[in-house]
Motif scaffolding. Structure first.
Motif, PDB file in Angstrom:
ATOM      1  N   GLU A  21       0.807  -1.218   0.000  1.00 14.15           N
ATOM      2  CA  GLU A  21       0.000   0.000   0.000  1.00 14.15           C
ATOM      3  C   GLU A  21       0.846   1.277   0.000  1.00 14.15           C
ATOM      4  O   GLU A  21       0.334   2.358  -0.241  1.00 14.15           O
ATOM      5  CB  GLU A  21      -0.984   0.016   1.178  1.00 14.15           C
ATOM      6  N   ARG A  79      -1.906   6.088   4.700  1.00 12.99           N
ATOM      7  CA  ARG A  79      -2.197   4.783   4.093  1.00 12.99           C
ATOM      8  C   ARG A  79      -1.988   3.651   5.091  1.00 12.99           C
ATOM      9  O   ARG A  79      -2.762   2.702   5.119  1.00 12.99           O
ATOM     10  CB  ARG A  79      -1.349   4.561   2.852  1.00 12.99           C
ATOM     11  N   HIS A 138      -4.926   1.158   6.267  1.00 14.68           N
ATOM     12  CA  HIS A 138      -4.740  -0.290   6.145  1.00 14.68           C
ATOM     13  C   HIS A 138      -4.967  -0.968   7.503  1.00 14.68           C
ATOM     14  O   HIS A 138      -5.612  -2.007   7.589  1.00 14.68           O
ATOM     15  CB  HIS A 138      -3.345  -0.602   5.603  1.00 14.68           C
TER      16      HIS A 138
END
Length: 178
Positions: free
Chosen positions: A48, A142, A146
């Motif tokens: 990611e 991010r 996640h």
């Protein structure tokens, strides 16, 4: 050297900088480190983060040149010591702090100089540090997203399994009972 430790070394070196040449050298070192960390995360980091990490690497690569310092010309980067990156979140948090400190130090240099060329070099380096910091913050967001998604998946799994887990209830957990 581990990335988080290398960021700490760079932060201490910047804090101990005395005068314009030292600050410029540390600004260059910070951008070289951002490039190296970005490259490492793009190649080996969490999926990611790879796109943002490539961007960080590119920013670090194009921003190191304008600062006129012997270390920059000689390409003697502390970042060359980067051997591993074990904790992406901690490394990125430290790198973000370093880039912010670099930006503030360069603002001080730009405000104090009478040299037009140095002023504009500082402005370009401030922009690069700011853009790098934006990438770092994007990667931290991010990682947070996640982690939230992972937690939500775990919670959904628990809800689906019920209060006694996936077994099916208290009677099913006792052997030999109907």
């Amino acid at each position: 050297m581990e990335a988080e430790r290398l960021v700490g070394v760079s932060r201490r070196a910047l804090a101990q900088s005395r005068g314009t040449p030292d600050i410029i050298a540390e600004a260059w070192q910070a951008q070289a480190l951002a490039q190296a960390i970005g490259s490492r995360l793009a190649a080996e980091g969490p999926k990611e983060l790879r796109g943002e990490a490539r961007g960080l690497s590119e920013i670090g690569g194009r921003s190191g040149g304008p600062l006129d310092h012997p270390a920059a010309r000689a390409q003697v980067a502390r970042a060359a010591q980067l051997s591993e990156l074990t904790e992406p979140r901690a490394t990125l948090t430290g790198l973000g702090a370093l880039l912010g400190e670099v930006g503030m130090a360069l603002v001080g240099v730009a405000c104090e100089t009478d040299e037009q060329a140095l002023y504009w070099q500082c402005m370009e380096a401030i922009d690069a540090a700011d853009e790098s910091m934006d990438r770092v913050h994007g990667m931290l967001r991010r990682l947070d997203e996640h982690e939230r998604e992972r937690q939500q998946d775990l919670e959904r799994g628990r809800e689906r399994d019920g209060p006694y887990g996936a077994v099916g209830g208290p009677a099913a957990s006792v052997k030999g009972r109907p």
